[in-house]
Each structure stands twice: as structure tokens, then as C-alpha cells.
Write a protein that holds these residues in place. Structure first.
Motif, short mmCIF file in Angstrom:
data_model
loop_
_atom_site.label_atom_id
_atom_site.label_comp_id
_atom_site.label_asym_id
_atom_site.label_seq_id
_atom_site.Cartn_x
_atom_site.Cartn_y
_atom_site.Cartn_z
N HIS A 9 0.83 -1.21 0.00
CA HIS A 9 0.00 0.00 0.00
C HIS A 9 0.86 1.25 0.00
O HIS A 9 1.96 1.27 0.56
N GLU A 10 0.33 2.32 -0.57
CA GLU A 10 0.96 3.63 -0.57
C GLU A 10 0.38 4.44 0.61
O GLU A 10 -0.47 5.31 0.45
N TYR A 11 0.85 4.08 1.79
CA TYR A 11 0.40 4.73 3.02
C TYR A 11 1.45 5.69 3.58
O TYR A 11 1.30 6.21 4.68
N THR A 12 2.50 5.94 2.83
CA THR A 12 3.70 6.54 3.42
C THR A 12 3.49 7.96 3.93
O THR A 12 3.97 8.31 5.02
N GLU A 13 2.78 8.80 3.20
CA GLU A 13 2.59 10.17 3.67
C GLU A 13 1.80 10.21 4.97
O GLU A 13 2.12 10.99 5.88
N SER A 14 0.78 9.39 5.07
CA SER A 14 0.01 9.32 6.32
C SER A 14 0.88 8.81 7.46
O SER A 14 0.85 9.35 8.58
N ASN A 15 1.67 7.79 7.19
CA ASN A 15 2.58 7.28 8.21
C ASN A 15 3.61 8.32 8.62
O ASN A 15 4.00 8.41 9.79
N LEU A 16 4.06 9.11 7.65
CA LEU A 16 5.03 10.17 7.93
C LEU A 16 4.45 11.20 8.88
O LEU A 16 5.12 11.64 9.83
#
Length: 253
Positions: free
Chosen positions: A168-175
């Protein structure tokens, strides 16, 4: 060596289409849907599907792809009853031949009871499904904090240049969560600049690198006394308890 192509699908999923360069063996990892895979194949053969766990956005394309290509479906033995069309059930320590390449199967329950990952050492590639994300990890739907922390430690022990093909492309939220938890952290700040630059250009943040994740992700630092202190816990707190606190805060973020 494997050539790996990302196929973005749905709102934030990635399917991975890989080809072994020596033999042309072609496989797909966690096909949420069949149509994008068939389009990408453009008439070429598909030898296998590798499933990491049973969720519909990882196995939704299994049966249609199998009917269209005759491919073999490989998935977790602990979840064989929930993997559509499964032909071969695999468990921790087994290897899967992918032409001249091979994948080591790792049992990594936590997100689900039977989650596995596939580690291709010669290609420095880890297909980890929803266990590990860039700056994050999967929710604990069917497993325990201890199981997930054990899984993350196994990943953290892989070579630093291992590429993490998370689904999944969750990276900005995780950041955003990581920065809330660790304001001003040098490794995280540097990584954040890279992440935002990629997303501003519409580029994926996947694959990530184990080394970068180990330095920046709060989820991989639960046994760091400084991390525990930032959470208001004792410096010598049980890493499982620290991880559970981080995961709980992310769930409520």
C-alpha cells in the motif's frame, strides 16, 4: 535477478509483477484485481501468484488470473482455507523456486493469523504484504503485539539494502504520524523530505529500504530506550509494550 514492476490499483494498493531475468519465469504478488495484471502481461505467460495473506485486496484477482493463465497459486499454509484457488501452501523456512531465483518464506503473523512474506535474497527484495509499510506496519486484526514485533525484528535483521515491496501507498500518512511522535528527529526529517518530493511528483515511495526504515520508523525502534522515553514509558520498558503503545497511538491518530 528479478525485474519488478509496480501496478497501482484501487485507491492505494500495489500489485507486483516480477520476471526472473535468467528464465523468463513470471509471477505476481498479491493481485487485488486481475484486469491490471492481464493488461500488463500483454499476452505473456504468468507462471505463479504469490499471496501473503487472505484479504480481498490481495487475493481478489486469484481465480480470474488462474482461469486465464493456468498459473500456480502459492500462499500461506496457516491460511490455506482462505486463499482462493491455492495450489501450494507454504510455511516458514520453505523456499519457492521462481525460475533461477528463489524466495524464502517467512511466517509473520500479526496483521492476520497466517500472514507470510517472501524474501528474495539475490534480488534484495522483500514482498511483505501488509506486515511492514514505509514508516508503518499493519493493523493487528488477528494477531498480537508480540507476534508483530517479532515479525518486524525479523525484517529489521535483513541487509540494509533490502527493498521493501509493501502493498500500500500509506507513506505520507505514516510520515505525519511519525513526525507527530518524533518531532525534529534527524533521520525522520531527512526521509520526510525525500517522501514529500516523490509524492509531489506523483512517484511511488515503494520500494522503501530496510536500512532507512530501521533508522526512521518508530515501529522498528520499540527496543530503543529513547523511543520509550518519548512515549512516557520507562527506558527499560518491554519492547512489546512499547510497540503496542506506538501501534495504539497510530490507530487513534
Amino acid at each position: 535477478m528479478l525485474t519488478i514492476t509496480l501496478l497501482p490499483v484501487r485507491s492505494d494498493n500495489y500489485i507486483f509483477l516480477a520476471v526472473d531475468s535468467a528464465t523468463g519465469f513470471r509471477f505476481v504478488v498479491d493481485p487485488a484485481d486481475a484486469e491490471p495484471v492481464l493488461d500488463a502481461l500483454a499476452g505473456e505467460k504468468l507462471d505463479a501468484i504469490l499471496n501473503t495473506h487472505h484479504h480481498g485486496d490481495h487475493v481478489g484477482g486469484n481465480l480470474e488470473l488462474k482461469a486465464a493463465t493456468g498459473c500456480t497459486i502459492i500462499g500461506p499454509a496457516a491460511d490455506r482455507d482462505r486463499i482462493p484457488g491455492i495450489d501450494r501452501a507454504v510455511a516458514d523456512g520453505e523456499t519457492v523456486a521462481l525460475g533461477a531465483s528463489e524466495a524464502l518464506v517467512m511466517d509473520v503473523p500479526g496483521h492476520t493469523r497466517g500472514h507470510i512474506a517472501y524474501y528474495c535474497a539475490e534480488s534484495a527484495a522483500l514482498f511483505c504484504g501488509d506486515t511492514l509499510f514505509a514508516l508503518g506496519c499493519g493493523r493487528l486484526f488477528e494477531g498480537t503485539p508480540a507476534q508483530m514485533w517479532d515479525a518486524l525484528k525479523r525484517f529489521r535483521a535483513l541487509p540494509a539494502d533490502t527493498r521493501i515491496y509493501c502493498a500500500h501507498e500509506y507513506t505520507e500518512s505514516n510520515l505525519r504520524f511519525a513526525e507527530h511522535l518524533l518531532p525534529g528527529d534527524p533521520a525522520l526529517s531527512a526521509y520526510g523530505v525525500e517522501i514529500r518530493a516523490k509524492r509531489a511528483q506523483g512517484l511511488p515511495t515503494v520500494p522503501a529500504l530496510i536500512g532507512q526504515e530501521t533508522a526512521a520508523s518508530p515501529f522498528l525502534r520499540a527496543d530503543d530506550g529513547e523511543m520509550a522515553a518519548k512515549l512516557g514509558l520507562a527506558v527499560n520498558a518491554d519492547p512489546v509494550a512499547v510497540f503496542a503503545e506506538i501501534r495504539g497511538r497510530k490507530d487513534r491518530f
